[in-house]
Design a protein around this motif. Structure first.
Motif, PDB file in Angstrom:
ATOM      1  N   GLY A  95      32.067  49.998  47.548  1.00 51.40           N
ATOM      2  CA  GLY A  95      33.372  49.628  47.005  1.00 51.40           C
ATOM      3  C   GLY A  95      33.261  48.760  45.779  1.00 51.40           C
ATOM      4  O   GLY A  95      32.512  47.775  45.766  1.00 51.40           O
ATOM      5  N   ASN A  96      34.004  49.114  44.745  1.00 49.31           N
ATOM      6  CA  ASN A  96      34.073  48.353  43.509  1.00 49.31           C
ATOM      7  C   ASN A  96      35.414  47.649  43.415  1.00 49.31           C
ATOM      8  O   ASN A  96      36.460  48.290  43.591  1.00 49.31           O
ATOM      9  CB  ASN A  96      33.877  49.290  42.312  1.00 49.31           C
ATOM     10  CG  ASN A  96      34.085  48.625  40.964  1.00 49.31           C
ATOM     11  OD1 ASN A  96      34.789  49.135  40.107  1.00 49.31           O
ATOM     12  ND2 ASN A  96      33.467  47.464  40.743  1.00 49.31           N
ATOM     13  N   SER A  97      35.419  46.326  43.172  1.00 51.09           N
ATOM     14  CA  SER A  97      36.647  45.578  42.945  1.00 51.09           C
ATOM     15  C   SER A  97      37.563  45.664  44.167  1.00 51.09           C
ATOM     16  O   SER A  97      37.155  45.297  45.282  1.00 51.09           O
ATOM     17  CB  SER A  97      37.327  46.087  41.667  1.00 51.09           C
ATOM     18  OG  SER A  97      38.256  45.164  41.185  1.00 51.09           O
ATOM     19  N   LEU A  98      38.801  46.162  44.013  1.00 50.17           N
ATOM     20  CA  LEU A  98      39.660  46.378  45.179  1.00 50.17           C
ATOM     21  C   LEU A  98      38.966  47.252  46.208  1.00 50.17           C
ATOM     22  O   LEU A  98      39.101  47.032  47.420  1.00 50.17           O
ATOM     23  CB  LEU A  98      40.980  47.026  44.755  1.00 50.17           C
ATOM     24  CG  LEU A  98      41.883  47.514  45.893  1.00 50.17           C
ATOM     25  CD1 LEU A  98      42.399  46.353  46.728  1.00 50.17           C
ATOM     26  CD2 LEU A  98      43.045  48.352  45.349  1.00 50.17           C
ATOM     27  N   GLY A  99      38.216  48.259  45.754  1.00 51.14           N
ATOM     28  CA  GLY A  99      37.491  49.114  46.678  1.00 51.14           C
ATOM     29  C   GLY A  99      36.517  48.346  47.553  1.00 51.14           C
ATOM     30  O   GLY A  99      36.229  48.750  48.682  1.00 51.14           O
ATOM     31  N   GLY A 100      35.991  47.218  47.051  1.00 53.66           N
ATOM     32  CA  GLY A 100      35.139  46.364  47.863  1.00 53.66           C
ATOM     33  C   GLY A 100      35.905  45.737  49.006  1.00 53.66           C
ATOM     34  O   GLY A 100      35.413  45.658  50.138  1.00 53.66           O
ATOM     35  N   GLY A 126      36.825  34.877  45.660  1.00 54.23           N
ATOM     36  CA  GLY A 126      37.221  33.785  44.776  1.00 54.23           C
ATOM     37  C   GLY A 126      38.671  33.981  44.387  1.00 54.23           C
ATOM     38  O   GLY A 126      39.241  35.054  44.593  1.00 54.23           O
ATOM     39  N   HIS A 127      39.299  32.952  43.825  1.00 56.52           N
ATOM     40  CA  HIS A 127      40.720  33.077  43.495  1.00 56.52           C
ATOM     41  C   HIS A 127      40.956  33.541  42.060  1.00 56.52           C
ATOM     42  O   HIS A 127      42.026  34.054  41.739  1.00 56.52           O
ATOM     43  CB  HIS A 127      41.451  31.748  43.726  1.00 56.52           C
ATOM     44  CG  HIS A 127      41.177  30.710  42.681  1.00 56.52           C
ATOM     45  ND1 HIS A 127      40.084  29.859  42.727  1.00 56.52           N
ATOM     46  CD2 HIS A 127      41.855  30.388  41.546  1.00 56.52           C
ATOM     47  CE1 HIS A 127      40.103  29.056  41.673  1.00 56.52           C
ATOM     48  NE2 HIS A 127      41.154  29.349  40.937  1.00 56.52           N
ATOM     49  N   GLU A 128      39.951  33.400  41.171  1.00 62.17           N
ATOM     50  CA  GLU A 128      40.168  33.791  39.781  1.00 62.17           C
ATOM     51  C   GLU A 128      40.229  35.308  39.653  1.00 62.17           C
ATOM     52  O   GLU A 128      39.473  36.030  40.291  1.00 62.17           O
ATOM     53  CB  GLU A 128      39.047  33.278  38.880  1.00 62.17           C
ATOM     54  CG  GLU A 128      38.883  31.777  38.879  1.00 62.17           C
ATOM     55  CD  GLU A 128      37.732  31.348  39.760  1.00 62.17           C
ATOM     56  OE1 GLU A 128      37.131  30.316  39.449  1.00 62.17           O
ATOM     57  OE2 GLU A 128      37.446  32.044  40.747  1.00 62.17           O
ATOM     58  N   VAL A 129      41.146  35.754  38.800  1.00 66.70           N
ATOM     59  CA  VAL A 129      41.247  37.172  38.465  1.00 66.70           C
ATOM     60  C   VAL A 129      41.868  37.257  37.080  1.00 66.70           C
ATOM     61  O   VAL A 129      42.561  36.323  36.637  1.00 66.70           O
ATOM     62  CB  VAL A 129      42.089  37.936  39.519  1.00 66.70           C
ATOM     63  CG1 VAL A 129      43.553  37.507  39.470  1.00 66.70           C
ATOM     64  CG2 VAL A 129      41.969  39.447  39.337  1.00 66.70           C
ATOM     65  N   VAL A 130      41.633  38.342  36.382  1.00 70.47           N
ATOM     66  CA  VAL A 130      42.096  38.490  35.012  1.00 70.47           C
ATOM     67  C   VAL A 130      43.604  38.246  34.905  1.00 70.47           C
ATOM     68  O   VAL A 130      44.379  38.615  35.800  1.00 70.47           O
ATOM     69  CB  VAL A 130      41.710  39.888  34.480  1.00 70.47           C
ATOM     70  CG1 VAL A 130      42.472  40.985  35.203  1.00 70.47           C
ATOM     71  CG2 VAL A 130      41.913  39.987  32.979  1.00 70.47           C
ATOM     72  N   ILE A 231      36.946  40.693  34.730  1.00 72.89           N
ATOM     73  CA  ILE A 231      38.009  40.912  35.711  1.00 72.89           C
ATOM     74  C   ILE A 231      37.847  39.952  36.883  1.00 72.89           C
ATOM     75  O   ILE A 231      38.764  39.191  37.220  1.00 72.89           O
ATOM     76  CB  ILE A 231      37.987  42.371  36.216  1.00 72.89           C
ATOM     77  CG1 ILE A 231      38.026  43.349  35.041  1.00 72.89           C
ATOM     78  CG2 ILE A 231      39.168  42.603  37.166  1.00 72.89           C
ATOM     79  CD1 ILE A 231      39.243  43.245  34.161  1.00 72.89           C
ATOM     80  N   LEU A 232      36.702  39.985  37.522  1.00 67.16           N
ATOM     81  CA  LEU A 232      36.352  39.066  38.613  1.00 67.16           C
ATOM     82  C   LEU A 232      35.024  38.409  38.212  1.00 67.16           C
ATOM     83  O   LEU A 232      33.995  39.070  38.201  1.00 67.16           O
ATOM     84  CB  LEU A 232      36.201  39.826  39.935  1.00 67.16           C
ATOM     85  CG  LEU A 232      37.473  40.473  40.486  1.00 67.16           C
ATOM     86  CD1 LEU A 232      37.138  41.402  41.652  1.00 67.16           C
ATOM     87  CD2 LEU A 232      38.472  39.410  40.938  1.00 67.16           C
ATOM     88  N   GLY A 256      29.565  44.525  32.570  1.00 66.76           N
ATOM     89  CA  GLY A 256      30.923  44.165  32.920  1.00 66.76           C
ATOM     90  C   GLY A 256      31.278  44.461  34.366  1.00 66.76           C
ATOM     91  O   GLY A 256      30.451  44.350  35.270  1.00 66.76           O
ATOM     92  N   HIS A 257      32.528  44.897  34.569  1.00 65.95           N
ATOM     93  CA  HIS A 257      33.108  45.017  35.912  1.00 65.95           C
ATOM     94  C   HIS A 257      32.700  46.290  36.649  1.00 65.95           C
ATOM     95  O   HIS A 257      32.933  46.393  37.846  1.00 65.95           O
ATOM     96  CB  HIS A 257      34.637  44.951  35.793  1.00 65.95           C
ATOM     97  CG  HIS A 257      35.352  44.803  37.088  1.00 65.95           C
ATOM     98  ND1 HIS A 257      35.076  43.775  37.977  1.00 65.95           N
ATOM     99  CD2 HIS A 257      36.338  45.553  37.659  1.00 65.95           C
ATOM    100  CE1 HIS A 257      35.876  43.896  39.027  1.00 65.95           C
ATOM    101  NE2 HIS A 257      36.638  44.954  38.873  1.00 65.95           N
ATOM    102  N   LEU A 258      32.103  47.249  35.939  1.00 65.71           N
ATOM    103  CA  LEU A 258      31.729  48.521  36.561  1.00 65.71           C
ATOM    104  C   LEU A 258      30.219  48.740  36.419  1.00 65.71           C
ATOM    105  O   LEU A 258      29.773  49.606  35.671  1.00 65.71           O
ATOM    106  CB  LEU A 258      32.491  49.683  35.918  1.00 65.71           C
ATOM    107  CG  LEU A 258      34.014  49.628  35.934  1.00 65.71           C
ATOM    108  CD1 LEU A 258      34.591  50.860  35.245  1.00 65.71           C
ATOM    109  CD2 LEU A 258      34.548  49.528  37.352  1.00 65.71           C
ATOM    110  N   PRO A 259      29.409  47.997  37.155  1.00 67.59           N
ATOM    111  CA  PRO A 259      27.965  48.173  37.025  1.00 67.59           C
ATOM    112  C   PRO A 259      27.492  49.567  37.408  1.00 67.59           C
ATOM    113  O   PRO A 259      26.480  50.042  36.889  1.00 67.59           O
ATOM    114  CB  PRO A 259      27.386  47.110  37.978  1.00 67.59           C
ATOM    115  CG  PRO A 259      28.492  46.780  38.920  1.00 67.59           C
ATOM    116  CD  PRO A 259      29.748  46.949  38.126  1.00 67.59           C
ATOM    117  N   GLN A 260      28.240  50.245  38.278  1.00 63.66           N
ATOM    118  CA  GLN A 260      27.848  51.598  38.693  1.00 63.66           C
ATOM    119  C   GLN A 260      28.024  52.615  37.567  1.00 63.66           C
ATOM    120  O   GLN A 260      27.484  53.722  37.627  1.00 63.66           O
ATOM    121  CB  GLN A 260      28.633  52.030  39.934  1.00 63.66           C
ATOM    122  CG  GLN A 260      30.095  52.386  39.703  1.00 63.66           C
ATOM    123  CD  GLN A 260      31.032  51.199  39.724  1.00 63.66           C
ATOM    124  OE1 GLN A 260      30.602  50.050  39.602  1.00 63.66           O
ATOM    125  NE2 GLN A 260      32.319  51.469  39.891  1.00 63.66           N
TER     126      GLN A 260
END
Length: 279
Positions: A95-100, A126-130, A231-232, A256-260
């Motif tokens: 899962g990536n991001s929300l998928g995680g 964590g609480h930080e997000v874009v 993003i995160l 960045g946010h999509l290492p895959q």
């Protein structure tokens, strides 16, 4: 090639590759995204696996189900799609991001159906997000911002995902605009954003409850992040390691946010080694 399967009355788009008889891998994207975010891994992951990516309920080109969208409903939708594909054995869920967060929800609710977990810049640690996502939680403003997605806005959103701007292609921008224009998309998007966060950031309540549930059903886990994630932020990895002390972890440099996607070959090699070592 992708196909549509019936998941609890909603059509969900899936893509498969690899060995139909192999151990299944299911790959889940982030908020507002689609299975294209896992496309490189279909070519790179070990061919002995049955590799499945899908558009989560209501995202990409999948249909939304009736009623409000929640994290648990997204997880249930994955299981419904797997049932439609005849996948009953435990899956390796990526899962990536929300998928995680969806992957962790799957582990929490039906742990017997999850074998191993790979989290790529996952939400929930964590609480930080874009800022763009936080603004959507403001009543009224979210609908205005999502009512019409311009090409310029789509390009900015794509650019925020990558350290290397060459990954922002016209094809990716076109697909993002097509997905954003689907009926009911703003309402569904806002359901998810507002369940998980506020204008101040990601809500702590669902995070602590989910992680407590996951801790009762530990599975071999790999967590990866990009050090240039806008993003995160990558420092969420510290909280992830604390919450999942059994997990392996890796941070990709200049990513960045999509290492895959941005580190596709390195990602697949790392994941392949993890799956083999944790057998």
């Amino acid at each position: 090639m992708s196909e549509l399967v019936d998941a609890g009355g909603a059509k969900v788009r899936v893509r498969e590759s690899g060995d139909p008889a192999g151990d299944p891998i299911v790959m889940l994207h982030g908020i507002g995204r689609g299975l294209e975010d896992w496309a490189p891994q279909h070519e790179l992951l070990p061919g002995a696996h049955r590799v499945i990516s899908m558009d989560l309920l209501g995202f990409g080109l999948s249909d939304p189900p009736p009623g409000p969208m929640t994290l648990s409903r997204l997880a249930e939708g994955v299981y419904e799609a797997l049932d439609a594909l005849g996948v009953q054995r435990p899956v390796h869920v990526f899962g990536n991001s929300l998928g995680g967060a969806v992957a962790l929800s799957m582990q929490a609710t039906r742990p017997e159906r999850v074998s191993r977990v790979v989290l790529a810049a996952p939400a929930g640690f964590g609480h930080e997000v874009v800022l763009d996502l936080r603004l959507l939680t403001i009543p009224g403003l979210g609908h205005v911002l999502l009512r019409h997605v311009s090409r310029a806005a789509a390009r900015r959103a794509e650019r925020a995902l990558y350290h290397d701007g060459s990954f922002v292609t016209e094809e990716r921008i076109e697909h993002a605009m097509r997905a954003a224009a689907r009926p009911g998309r703003p309402e569904l998007f806002l359901d998810v954003v507002r369940e998980l966060g506020t204008v101040r950031g990601i809500r702590p309540g669902w995070r602590s409850a989910l992680l407590a549930d996951v801790s009762r059903h530990p599975r071999p886990t790999l967590i990866v992040w990009g050090d240039r994630d806008r993003i995160l932020p990558a420092h969420h990895m510290t909280a992830a390691r604390k919450a999942l002390p059994h997990a392996q972890s890796h941070v990709f440099a200049d990513t960045g946010h999509l290492p895959q996607v941005e580190r596709a070959a390195e990602f697949s090699a790392l994941v392949g080694s993890f799956l083999e070592a944790s057998r």
